[in-house]
Design an enzyme around this catalytic site. Sequence first.
Site, short mmCIF file in Angstrom:
data_model
loop_
_atom_site.label_atom_id
_atom_site.label_comp_id
_atom_site.label_asym_id
_atom_site.label_seq_id
_atom_site.Cartn_x
_atom_site.Cartn_y
_atom_site.Cartn_z
N CYS A 1 -13.71 2.40 2.60
CA CYS A 1 -13.05 3.54 3.61
C CYS A 1 -13.47 4.61 2.97
O CYS A 1 -13.17 5.97 3.51
CB CYS A 1 -11.55 3.50 3.23
SG CYS A 1 -10.71 1.89 3.77
N HIS B 1 -8.13 10.08 4.15
CA HIS B 1 -8.06 8.63 4.98
C HIS B 1 -6.71 8.14 5.37
O HIS B 1 -6.00 8.25 4.50
CB HIS B 1 -9.05 7.67 3.68
CG HIS B 1 -8.93 6.45 4.28
ND1 HIS B 1 -9.17 6.03 5.41
CD2 HIS B 1 -8.58 5.34 3.69
CE1 HIS B 1 -9.07 4.69 5.61
NE2 HIS B 1 -8.61 4.10 4.63
N ASN C 1 -5.64 1.73 10.55
CA ASN C 1 -6.55 2.22 9.22
C ASN C 1 -8.04 1.79 9.74
O ASN C 1 -8.42 0.52 9.86
CB ASN C 1 -6.54 1.40 8.43
CG ASN C 1 -7.28 1.65 6.99
OD1 ASN C 1 -8.59 2.21 7.17
ND2 ASN C 1 -7.02 1.18 5.85
N1 ACO Z 1 5.43 -7.91 8.42
C1 ACO Z 1 6.62 -8.20 8.07
N2 ACO Z 1 6.65 -8.46 6.53
C2 ACO Z 1 5.67 -8.27 6.00
C3 ACO Z 1 4.29 -8.02 6.55
C4 ACO Z 1 4.29 -7.70 8.08
N3 ACO Z 1 3.12 -7.39 8.58
N4 ACO Z 1 3.23 -7.99 5.67
C5 ACO Z 1 3.95 -8.12 4.50
N5 ACO Z 1 5.07 -8.32 4.59
C6 ACO Z 1 6.15 -8.76 3.62
C7 ACO Z 1 5.57 -9.53 2.28
O1 ACO Z 1 5.42 -10.83 2.52
C8 ACO Z 1 6.44 -9.08 1.35
O2 ACO Z 1 7.78 -10.06 1.58
P1 ACO Z 1 8.36 -10.69 0.14
O3 ACO Z 1 9.17 -9.48 -0.45
O4 ACO Z 1 9.36 -11.69 0.86
O5 ACO Z 1 7.16 -11.33 -0.59
C9 ACO Z 1 7.17 -7.74 1.86
O6 ACO Z 1 6.86 -7.49 3.20
C10 ACO Z 1 6.92 -6.72 1.13
O7 ACO Z 1 5.32 -6.62 0.76
P2 ACO Z 1 4.67 -5.58 0.19
O8 ACO Z 1 3.18 -5.95 0.06
O9 ACO Z 1 5.23 -5.31 -1.24
O10 ACO Z 1 4.59 -4.34 1.13
P3 ACO Z 1 4.61 -3.00 1.06
O11 ACO Z 1 5.49 -2.13 1.02
O12 ACO Z 1 3.46 -2.71 -0.32
O13 ACO Z 1 3.31 -2.62 2.15
C11 ACO Z 1 1.11 -2.41 2.50
C12 ACO Z 1 2.24 -3.50 2.31
C13 ACO Z 1 1.34 -1.87 3.78
C14 ACO Z 1 -0.09 -3.46 2.82
C15 ACO Z 1 0.94 -1.38 1.64
O14 ACO Z 1 0.89 -2.13 0.23
C16 ACO Z 1 -0.32 -0.49 1.58
O15 ACO Z 1 -0.80 0.34 2.53
N6 ACO Z 1 -1.34 -0.59 0.54
C17 ACO Z 1 -2.36 0.05 0.55
C18 ACO Z 1 -3.48 -0.55 1.62
C19 ACO Z 1 -4.80 0.36 1.13
O16 ACO Z 1 -4.81 1.33 0.88
N7 ACO Z 1 -5.91 -0.20 1.31
C20 ACO Z 1 -7.16 0.47 0.84
C21 ACO Z 1 -7.91 0.97 2.01
S1 ACO Z 1 -8.31 -0.19 3.28
C22 ACO Z 1 -10.17 -0.79 2.99
O17 ACO Z 1 -10.73 -0.03 1.92
C23 ACO Z 1 -10.96 -1.24 4.18
#
Ligand code: ACO
Length: 355
Positions: free
Chosen positions: A120, A260, A290
Amino acid sequence: MIRRPDGMRGATMTGTGMYVPDRVLTNRDLEHMVETSDEWIRERTGIRERRIAAPDQASSDLALVAAQRALESAGLSPKDVDQIVLATTTPDRFLPSCACTVQAKLGAVNAAAYDVFAACTGFVYGLGIARGIIGTGQADTVLVIGVETLSRIVDYTDRNTCVLFGDGAGAAVLQPCAEGDGILAISMGSDGSLGEVLEIPAGGSSCPASAGTVQARGHFIKMRGRELFKVAVRAMEESVRRTLEAAELTVVDIDLLVPHQANQRILDAVRERLGLPDEKVIANIERYGNTSSASIPISLDEVVREGRLKPGDHVSLAAFGGGATWGASLVRWTQPAPLKPALAVPAAAVREGGR
Ligand code: ACO
């Protein structure tokens, strides 16, 4: 950290362009594919929909349209381009580079072309490279492109990742400018020890493709999102602050932050930590998800065409991505005219024009 050394030429953006495919994949569509909900996706990420490339569109096809639009807005022809720096995680093929494929399709016969691989952060890294090349007089016109067809490497059975990513392309033309204008400072960083937090495990030299790797779904993105979240916020804030310090400016001097688009909550956290008002931070993640290296140039082209930037404005571009990589570019805007509205051209038009 790089400041412009004395005696170097400045480099500025003289044209921008973007392209997103026609097909829209909504949160409701995803509800039928994995166990998720529109509500969860909107609350946790801010995304409502994302664009998906047509089956016969590769990254180079998306990049081509964005590049043509950027050149058109700069009043240049493909033959004027000296170098193409293309940031992507999803090249058409491993070999040749996606930049070379774009060079051929574009007819940029005088350009050297190569890919930058920084997830990214790729577009921000590309700006750093372009600024160095122009500053030292190695090139006069550099086309920096960020393009992704992430839908090709996303596992649509994995709800942790498939709701996040979309396809698109953005481009900027960089040319020399007066000292004190254009890119004032660049900050680039990485931490390879975080590599496994966001990775595609198979298909490279450490784990070549085989029937087993395909069966194990090893060619798709795997991400530990929660771990990335905190690093992303801190790294983006620090990158912005470093460029401000190098340019002897402060946060109040920022007219627009174009971050980003990884997650609306990351954007909100960065905005809060920097103390910027809502209206100074660009967010379009709701419409595109994203798009990795394409998200900054897509956002930048939108704000340019909406007429939101005027000469003398300070724009900060900040990114974080797999690697881990991060960086920021602080730009004193020089491009005068608001341009035509950015449109998603029909896929058929892209095919006719691009092949
Ligand atoms: N729908 C419903 N529930 C979901 C989903 C979904 N799509 N995805 C995950 N959950 C659940 C998980 O299983 C978890 O359930 P559990 O508590 O029973 O285990 C719960 O939701 C919480 O999961 P988390 O991973 O803690 O959710 P979080 O609030 O952290 O959000 C997310 C996840 C959106 C991925 C976030 O962590 C994020 O945006 N992280 C950064 C991503 C990023 O910046 N990536 C780098 C750039 S990408 C690149 O370089 C190509």
